[in-house]
Scaffold this motif. Structure first.
Motif, PDB file in Angstrom:
ATOM      1  N   SER A   1      57.065  50.642  34.323  1.00  9.26           N
ATOM      2  CA  SER A   1      55.810  50.324  34.246  1.00  9.26           C
ATOM      3  C   SER A   1      55.078  51.399  34.405  1.00  9.26           C
ATOM      4  O   SER A   1      54.971  52.224  35.717  1.00  9.26           O
ATOM      5  CB  SER A   1      55.311  49.179  35.135  1.00  9.26           C
ATOM      6  OG  SER A   1      56.250  47.980  35.284  1.00  9.26           O
TER       7      SER A   1
ATOM      8  N   ARG B   1      51.013  41.292  40.701  1.00  7.14           N
ATOM      9  CA  ARG B   1      51.091  42.298  40.024  1.00  7.14           C
ATOM     10  C   ARG B   1      52.455  43.021  40.518  1.00  7.14           C
ATOM     11  O   ARG B   1      53.027  42.676  41.502  1.00  7.14           O
ATOM     12  CB  ARG B   1      49.772  43.463  40.395  1.00  7.14           C
ATOM     13  CG  ARG B   1      49.887  43.829  41.884  1.00  7.14           C
ATOM     14  CD  ARG B   1      48.717  44.681  42.445  1.00  7.14           C
ATOM     15  NE  ARG B   1      48.264  44.466  43.536  1.00  7.14           N
ATOM     16  CZ  ARG B   1      47.971  45.469  44.485  1.00  7.14           C
ATOM     17  NH1 ARG B   1      47.987  46.789  43.783  1.00  7.14           N
ATOM     18  NH2 ARG B   1      47.635  45.343  45.687  1.00  7.14           N
TER      19      ARG B   1
ATOM     20  N   ASN C   1      41.772  47.296  44.858  1.00  8.31           N
ATOM     21  CA  ASN C   1      42.704  46.371  43.636  1.00  8.31           C
ATOM     22  C   ASN C   1      42.033  46.268  42.299  1.00  8.31           C
ATOM     23  O   ASN C   1      40.843  46.318  42.168  1.00  8.31           O
ATOM     24  CB  ASN C   1      42.811  45.108  44.299  1.00  8.31           C
ATOM     25  CG  ASN C   1      43.563  45.048  45.642  1.00  8.31           C
ATOM     26  OD1 ASN C   1      44.343  46.134  46.042  1.00  8.31           O
ATOM     27  ND2 ASN C   1      43.080  44.172  46.654  1.00  8.31           N
TER      28      ASN C   1
END
Length: 330
Positions: A11, A46, A330
């Motif tokens: 990722s 996430r 965030n």
């Protein structure tokens, strides 16, 4: 486990945790690392980490031949780690492979965070990165460690040591304590609590708590602290004192202190302050920016006290904590 990562494809922008597994490595601590850093977190929404296992050879026989690990990345993966977890194993007197030690030195030289669980401190010390630094290891190896590595400041009576870019944990379950501490350091108390709930494990045990605590004999009456802890956690904003906790437990303050030492390895006041600080962190993460309100609602009293405790325990101020872990981050 694919050779890229636990999530199949790396990722972009996600902190990469790499674990080196070597011959005779301990499965338990490997499992702790996988549970904390390697699982997807749909409840959070996430990915927290990109997680990779690597080994210096294609087939790695784990401790006592319990099983053979195959299909993981080669040792070059360690050169891509943001956090590198080094091998730990019970045969602490056997030298580590030069290739593994070189990988640890390279990671340290480029600024990666290094983590050793249990006897992993021996790997870090052999690599020479612990000289003049603080560390811990399982209490049963403390004398051996000090004899071999006198330049390392070993703290043998704590759960874990956070020395900035090098973190070490004592044996077994302390690996989970340190893992959750790292998550809390990276993402804040709210995320760490979410991970701990999934693990069904205590969200926060301070690193300074003792590795070994006394347990009451089975034939003694129930002296569990659980009821009074749960009662206090619901009233952290109230002016609770140690005397209040003792009264709730129907014991003297001295008896309560002994039970805290025996069951939790800490004092009632230290535990209460830690719980209040954790609540303060959660309030900030949920968007409360007024330090006076956070201090009052968490039971820490004044903004000055809150600032002092947060700087001592997290290294940053409430405003810096908000910028890092608040809703806008965030």
């Amino acid at each position: 486990m694919t050779k890229e990562s636990s999530h199949g494809v790396r990722s972009a922008g996600v902190h990469r945790v790499v674990v080196i597994v070597d011959a005779n490595s301990n499965p338990f601590e490997l499992g702790c690392a996988t549970e904390v850093f390697g699982l997807r977190r749909p409840e959070i929404g996430r990915d927290l980490y990109d997680f990779t296992l690597c080994s210096p050879e294609p087939r790695t026989l784990m401790r006592d031949g319990f099983f053979t690990l195959t299909g993981v990345a080669d040792l070059e993966a360690a050169d891509t780690a943001d956090t590198l977890i080094v091998p730990n194993r019970p045969d602490v007197e056997v030298p580590r492979r030069p290739a593994v030690l070189d990988a640890v030195r390279r990671a340290h030289a480029r600024g990666a965070r290094l983590v050793g669980f249990c006897s992993g401190a021996f790997t870090l010390a052999e690599a020479g990165v612990l000289d003049g630094r603080r560390a811990t290891a399982h209490w049963q190896w403390a004398d051996s460690f000090r004899a071999r590595f006198p330049s390392v400041h070993l703290e043998s009576d704590v759960l874990f040591v956070d020395d900035g870019d090098i973190l070490t944990a004592a044996g077994s379950a302390a690996a989970l304590d340190l893992g959750l501490h790292i998550v809390r350091r990276d993402y804040g108390a709210e995320v760490a609590n979410s991970v701990s709930r999934r693990l069904v494990f205590a969200a926060h045990r301070d690193g300074g708590q003792k590795q070994f605590v006394e347990r009451p004999m089975p034939d003694l009456p129930d002296e569990s602290l659980a009821p009074v802890l749960a009662w206090a956690q619901e009233r952290l904003d109230a002016p609770l004192t140690v005397a209040d906790l003792a009264a709730r437990a129907a014991v003297s303050p001295a008896t309560l202190h002994r039970r805290f030492r025996a069951q939790l390895g800490t004092t009632p006041l230290t535990w209460l302050t830690g719980e209040r600080l954790a609540l303060a962190c959660r309030l900030i993460e949920r968007g409360e920016s007024r330090v006076e309100v956070v201090a009052r609602r968490s039971g820490l009293g004044t903004a000055t006290n809150l600032r002092t405790l947060m700087r001592r325990e997290t290294g940053i101020t409430p405003s810096a904590y908000k910028r890092r872990f608040g809703p806008e981050a965030n």
